[in-house]
Design a protein around this motif. Structure first.
Motif, PDB file in Angstrom:
ATOM      1  N   TRP A  37      46.005  31.801  39.592  1.00 20.26           N
ATOM      2  CA  TRP A  37      44.961  32.602  40.237  1.00 20.26           C
ATOM      3  C   TRP A  37      44.638  32.078  41.638  1.00 20.26           C
ATOM      4  N   THR A  38      44.326  33.007  42.509  1.00 15.37           N
ATOM      5  CA  THR A  38      43.834  32.638  43.825  1.00 15.37           C
ATOM      6  C   THR A  38      42.337  32.366  43.733  1.00 15.37           C
ATOM      7  N   VAL A  39      41.777  31.798  44.790  1.00 19.38           N
ATOM      8  CA  VAL A  39      40.358  31.454  44.775  1.00 19.38           C
ATOM      9  C   VAL A  39      39.497  32.713  44.705  1.00 19.38           C
ATOM     10  N   SER A  40      39.874  33.744  45.426  1.00 16.82           N
ATOM     11  CA  SER A  40      39.060  34.964  45.411  1.00 16.82           C
ATOM     12  C   SER A  40      39.097  35.643  44.053  1.00 16.82           C
ATOM     13  N   LEU A  41      40.213  35.597  43.370  1.00 22.46           N
ATOM     14  CA  LEU A  41      40.309  36.187  42.033  1.00 22.46           C
ATOM     15  C   LEU A  41      39.462  35.399  41.031  1.00 22.46           C
ATOM     16  N   GLY A  42      39.518  34.089  41.098  1.00 23.75           N
ATOM     17  CA  GLY A  42      38.684  33.269  40.223  1.00 23.75           C
ATOM     18  C   GLY A  42      37.208  33.457  40.487  1.00 23.75           C
ATOM     19  N   LEU A  43      36.835  33.594  41.748  1.00 23.31           N
ATOM     20  CA  LEU A  43      35.434  33.810  42.097  1.00 23.31           C
ATOM     21  C   LEU A  43      34.944  35.156  41.598  1.00 23.31           C
ATOM     22  N   SER A  44      35.777  36.178  41.670  1.00 21.05           N
ATOM     23  CA  SER A  44      35.362  37.492  41.173  1.00 21.05           C
ATOM     24  C   SER A  44      35.244  37.507  39.655  1.00 21.05           C
ATOM     25  N   GLN A  45      36.060  36.725  38.957  1.00 18.64           N
ATOM     26  CA  GLN A  45      35.952  36.644  37.506  1.00 18.64           C
ATOM     27  C   GLN A  45      34.688  35.904  37.085  1.00 18.64           C
ATOM     28  N   LEU A  46      34.198  34.997  37.919  1.00 11.24           N
ATOM     29  CA  LEU A  46      32.944  34.312  37.628  1.00 11.24           C
ATOM     30  C   LEU A  46      31.731  35.205  37.839  1.00 11.24           C
ATOM     31  N   ALA A  47      31.872  36.231  38.665  1.00  5.22           N
ATOM     32  CA  ALA A  47      30.724  37.070  39.007  1.00  5.22           C
ATOM     33  C   ALA A  47      30.214  37.858  37.812  1.00  5.22           C
ATOM     34  N   GLY A  48      31.047  38.136  36.828  1.00  2.00           N
ATOM     35  CA  GLY A  48      30.605  38.906  35.666  1.00  2.00           C
ATOM     36  C   GLY A  48      29.793  38.099  34.677  1.00  2.00           C
ATOM     37  N   GLY A  49      29.858  36.785  34.737  1.00  2.00           N
ATOM     38  CA  GLY A  49      29.143  35.943  33.773  1.00  2.00           C
ATOM     39  C   GLY A  49      27.668  35.854  34.093  1.00  2.00           C
ATOM     40  N   ILE A  50      26.859  35.832  33.062  1.00  2.15           N
ATOM     41  CA  ILE A  50      25.413  35.777  33.256  1.00  2.15           C
ATOM     42  C   ILE A  50      24.928  34.354  33.507  1.00  2.15           C
ATOM     43  N   GLU A  51      25.718  33.353  33.105  1.00  2.00           N
ATOM     44  CA  GLU A  51      25.281  31.970  33.249  1.00  2.00           C
ATOM     45  C   GLU A  51      25.569  31.390  34.631  1.00  2.00           C
ATOM     46  N   ILE A  52      26.315  32.092  35.471  1.00  2.00           N
ATOM     47  CA  ILE A  52      26.628  31.604  36.821  1.00  2.00           C
ATOM     48  C   ILE A  52      25.554  32.100  37.782  1.00  2.00           C
ATOM     49  N   PRO A  53      24.820  31.208  38.446  1.00  2.00           N
ATOM     50  CA  PRO A  53      23.789  31.654  39.401  1.00  2.00           C
ATOM     51  C   PRO A  53      24.417  32.303  40.640  1.00  2.00           C
ATOM     52  N   THR A  54      23.675  33.191  41.240  1.00  2.00           N
ATOM     53  CA  THR A  54      24.138  33.890  42.432  1.00  2.00           C
ATOM     54  C   THR A  54      24.348  32.931  43.598  1.00  2.00           C
ATOM     55  N   THR A  55      23.539  31.878  43.663  1.00  2.01           N
ATOM     56  CA  THR A  55      23.681  30.922  44.764  1.00  2.01           C
ATOM     57  C   THR A  55      25.028  30.198  44.694  1.00  2.01           C
ATOM     58  N   VAL A  56      25.521  29.941  43.488  1.00  2.00           N
ATOM     59  CA  VAL A  56      26.830  29.290  43.344  1.00  2.00           C
ATOM     60  C   VAL A  56      27.927  30.242  43.797  1.00  2.00           C
ATOM     61  N   LEU A  57      27.806  31.520  43.472  1.00  2.00           N
ATOM     62  CA  LEU A  57      28.794  32.503  43.916  1.00  2.00           C
ATOM     63  C   LEU A  57      28.787  32.656  45.434  1.00  2.00           C
ATOM     64  N   MET A  58      27.617  32.644  46.038  1.00  4.21           N
ATOM     65  CA  MET A  58      27.544  32.743  47.495  1.00  4.21           C
ATOM     66  C   MET A  58      28.108  31.495  48.165  1.00  4.21           C
ATOM     67  N   ALA A  59      27.868  30.336  47.583  1.00  5.49           N
ATOM     68  CA  ALA A  59      28.459  29.110  48.127  1.00  5.49           C
ATOM     69  C   ALA A  59      29.980  29.149  48.003  1.00  5.49           C
ATOM     70  N   GLY A  60      30.473  29.680  46.902  1.00  5.11           N
ATOM     71  CA  GLY A  60      31.916  29.821  46.736  1.00  5.11           C
ATOM     72  C   GLY A  60      32.527  30.774  47.736  1.00  5.11           C
ATOM     73  N   SER A  61      31.825  31.853  48.057  1.00  8.42           N
ATOM     74  CA  SER A  61      32.359  32.788  49.046  1.00  8.42           C
ATOM     75  C   SER A  61      32.333  32.194  50.454  1.00  8.42           C
ATOM     76  N   VAL A  62      31.367  31.334  50.734  1.00 12.54           N
ATOM     77  CA  VAL A  62      31.350  30.643  52.034  1.00 12.54           C
ATOM     78  C   VAL A  62      32.531  29.678  52.114  1.00 12.54           C
ATOM     79  N   VAL A  63      32.784  28.943  51.038  1.00 14.58           N
ATOM     80  CA  VAL A  63      33.927  28.022  51.008  1.00 14.58           C
ATOM     81  C   VAL A  63      35.232  28.801  51.117  1.00 14.58           C
ATOM     82  N   LEU A  64      35.267  29.995  50.560  1.00 13.50           N
ATOM     83  CA  LEU A  64      36.462  30.838  50.623  1.00 13.50           C
ATOM     84  C   LEU A  64      36.764  31.300  52.043  1.00 13.50           C
ATOM     85  N   THR A  65      35.742  31.594  52.825  1.00 16.03           N
ATOM     86  CA  THR A  65      35.958  32.063  54.200  1.00 16.03           C
ATOM     87  C   THR A  65      36.045  30.933  55.219  1.00 16.03           C
TER      88      THR A  65
END
Length: 110
Positions: free
Chosen positions: A57-85
């Motif tokens: 998996w690429t980083v963007s694919l893994g990050l999108s798969q994490l977005a569906g989980g309820i236990e992952i906070p939005t701030t962690v997803l936003m930090a991951g997208s910043v690291v991705l760019t």
């Protein structure tokens, strides 16, 4: 300019190396940068071909798969997208000097 280099005694390879390549360097740099950005952000290709193989998996694919989980906070997803760019931004700022030199440089000096 190529004709002037030929008159000055430059061969074909020397003309390409000393005249054509320096003049086309900004265009090659811009094309390489845009190709890198498109390849880095390619999501649909990874989703279609790599969805069964989790180890590829690429980083963007893994990050999108994490977005569906309820236990992952939005701030962690936003930090991951910043690291991705971040790599794209760093490559752009590292190559910005070459891009601006190509815009400001002319074929004639004087």
């Amino acid at each position: 300019m190529e004709e002037a280099a030929a008159i000055d005694g430059c061969g074909t390879l020397g003309t390409i190396w000393r005249v054509t390549l320096p003049l086309s360097a900004p265009a090659l740099m811009a094309t390489g940068l845009y190709t890198f950005m498109i390849a880095w952000n390619e999501f649909l290709f990874a989703l279609l071909f790599l969805v069964e193989r989790r180890e590829s998996w690429t980083v963007s694919l893994g990050l999108s798969q994490l977005a569906g989980g309820i236990e992952i906070p939005t701030t962690v997803l936003m930090a991951g997208s910043v690291v991705l760019t971040l790599p794209i931004v760093l490559v752009f700022f590292a190559s910005e000097r070459l891009l601006t030199e190509g815009l400001t440089a002319g074929a004639e000096k004087g």
